[in-house]
Design an enzyme around this catalytic site. Structure first.
Site, PDB file in Angstrom:
ATOM      1  N   ASP A 168      29.214  -9.070  43.025  1.00 47.60           N
ATOM      2  CA  ASP A 168      30.018  -8.168  43.896  1.00 47.60           C
ATOM      3  C   ASP A 168      31.377  -8.786  44.472  1.00 47.60           C
ATOM      4  O   ASP A 168      31.192 -10.123  44.461  1.00 47.60           O
ATOM      5  CB  ASP A 168      29.388  -7.682  45.234  1.00 47.60           C
ATOM      6  CG  ASP A 168      28.504  -6.459  44.871  1.00 47.60           C
ATOM      7  OD1 ASP A 168      28.707  -5.794  43.871  1.00 47.60           O
ATOM      8  OD2 ASP A 168      27.910  -6.078  46.119  1.00 47.60           O
ATOM      9  N   LYS A 187      35.634  -6.018  39.128  1.00 46.76           N
ATOM     10  CA  LYS A 187      36.420  -5.540  37.963  1.00 46.76           C
ATOM     11  C   LYS A 187      36.223  -4.590  36.983  1.00 46.76           C
ATOM     12  O   LYS A 187      37.170  -4.238  36.246  1.00 46.76           O
ATOM     13  CB  LYS A 187      36.792  -6.900  37.294  1.00 46.76           C
ATOM     14  CG  LYS A 187      37.463  -8.012  38.436  1.00 46.76           C
ATOM     15  CD  LYS A 187      38.809  -8.516  37.589  1.00 46.76           C
ATOM     16  CE  LYS A 187      39.242  -9.573  38.712  1.00 46.76           C
ATOM     17  NZ  LYS A 187      38.595 -11.046  38.886  1.00 46.76           N
TER      18      LYS A 187
END
Ligand code: SAH
Length: 420
Positions: free
Chosen positions: A209, A231
């Protein structure tokens, strides 16, 4: 010179082990016997509160009197945890007569068995005998423990081990894959748990994360596939689906996947959804709890979430949905009427409507408030205020997420100047 001891690992499950003495030595020796599932008989007129707690929980049987030789009938091992040499000698004699090994806390030369200095890490138990010098055994043990904790890959099993516990084998090879949901803690890399750290160092794939401490990733071994969950494109809901897909896909291909999440995996962490997705695909999952920012961020600012005679409750709530939104699942008007500590995560964006709702439903505007940004990291910032003014104070200070808001009298209970 006495002969070298012959090292053994005893399988004591269900076997009778007699511990004589109820003081500090017995208190320290009993837990490992219970861990080995021994049938522990504790013989002592008086015992410590910690031993009494084992008795009350039904974990061992207490014979509340002095030792008598036939206490050893049917025993496989006796631990002498008293320091009266005459009484201890009588126990040794009774043990020898019955051919039972006897550990002596008072006099190792008189013992027929020695307990080693021990450290346990994951599946490995290291036992050290110091050639008659217990302090040497302890320092060697400590050195090995440090080595294991700093090089956990030493613990990797070298072969598939059918029947071993699900969180001990390493990934890869022809073993079935699996997933561990690991809480990384609030930010300081030292605040991950020992188990989390061990599993992380065994991972083939790490899905991390945004809030995960970067330094933890810095220490991953070469060759690990690192998937940065923050991402992954597609936007919030598709992103979670995509993370679930990556977990299932890599584990199904045989990898050991660590899903590393900020704080605790089940505190506003969507850990439950990931567990369900893996379960639906038949992928085994281990969950390793983490130190949650809802408690650690206040603590890092010198704020205990409870304090005797100040707060007997703390409530953790998400502020990511505005109080007047139809999507809100939080009864803010009820929270306004609680006396205790209120901890709000993801609350900066909606801080103004949240504080005005609490005020409108009767929480005093003078209620102490604190906001802790990036707690437990080098970038930590703390703003102290009151419920009435905290929204302005946060704007004035330019605080940004991630931040935890704490409301309640605990905020001013400890004097921060007395803290290190
Ligand atoms: N599972 C996490 C929380 C995830 S929700 C846990 O148990 O901590 C994300 C929110 O957590 C952030 O918006 C912020 O409110 C809080 N948070 C996480 N890490 C934080 C930190 N280091 N300092 C302050 N708040 C933090």
């Amino acid at each position: 010179m006495s002969a070298n001891p012959y090292p053994l690992g005893l399988q004591l499950a269900g076997l009778r082990v007699v511990v004589v003495g109820g003081g500090a030595v017995a208190t320290r020796r009993v837990p490992a016997l219970l861990d080995a599932h021994a049938n522990v008989q504790l013989v002592a007129p008086e015992i410590t509160p910690a031993l009494r707690a084992h008795v009350d929980a039904g974990r061992l049987h207490w014979v509340p009197r002095r030792f008598a030789p036939d206490d050893l009938d049917g025993a496989w091992l006796v631990q002498v945890a008293i320091d009266d040499p005459v009484a201890a000698g009588a126990i040794s004699a009774a043990a020898a007569a019955r051919r039972i090994f006897c550990v002596r806390a008072d006099d190792r030369t008189a013992a027929t068995a020695w307990t080693p200095a021990v450290t346990r890490y994951g599946p490995v138990t290291v036992a050290v005998h110091g050639g008659g010098d217990p302090r040497r055994a302890v320092s060697v043990r400590d050195a090995v423990r440090t080595l294991l904790r700093s090089t956990p890959r030493l613990l990797e099993s070298q072969h598939a081990q059918p029947g071993s516990s699900p969180d001990v084998s390493a990934g890869g090879g022809d073993r079935p894959g699996r997933v561990a949901l690991v809480g990384a803690g609030p930010g300081d890399p030292e605040l991950i748990t020992l188990r989390g750290w061990r599993l992380l160092s065994e991972a083939d794939v790490v899905v991390a994360d945004r809030l995960v401490p970067g330094l933890l990733l810095d220490e991953l071994r070469a060759g690990v596939e690192l998937v940065d969950a923050s991402k992954i494109p597609y936007g919030p809901s598709r992103t979670q689906e995509e993370i679930n897909r990556v977990l299932v896909e890599r584990a199904s291909a045989g990898a050991f996947v660590v899903r590393l999440k900020g704080g605790d995996p089940y505190v506003f962490g969507r850990g439950g959804e990931e567990l369900l997705a893996c379960a639906a695909a038949g992928v085994p999952v281990t969950v390793v709890p983490g130190v949650t920012s809802s408690i650690a961020a206040p603590a890092a600012a010198g704020i205990p979430v409870t304090h005797r005679s100040v707060a007997h409750e703390f409530t953790v709530v998400s502020g990511h949905v505005a109080p007047d939104s139809p999507d809100s699942l939080v009864r803010w008007e009820a929270l306004a009427n609680l006396r205790g500590t209120l901890v709000i995560l993801m609350g900066l964006k909606n801080l103004r409507p949240i504080t005005s709702t609490l005020l409108a439903h009767g929480r005093a505007s003078t209620t102490p408030a604190a906001v802790v940004q990036e707690a437990t990291t080098g970038a930590q910032r703390v703003v102290r205020s009151t419920l009435g003014e905290v929204a302005d104070a946060v704007t004035a200070a330019g605080l940004r997420p991630p931040a935890v808001v704490v409301l309640g009298d605990v905020v001013t209970t400890l004097d921060p100047t007395t803290l290190l």
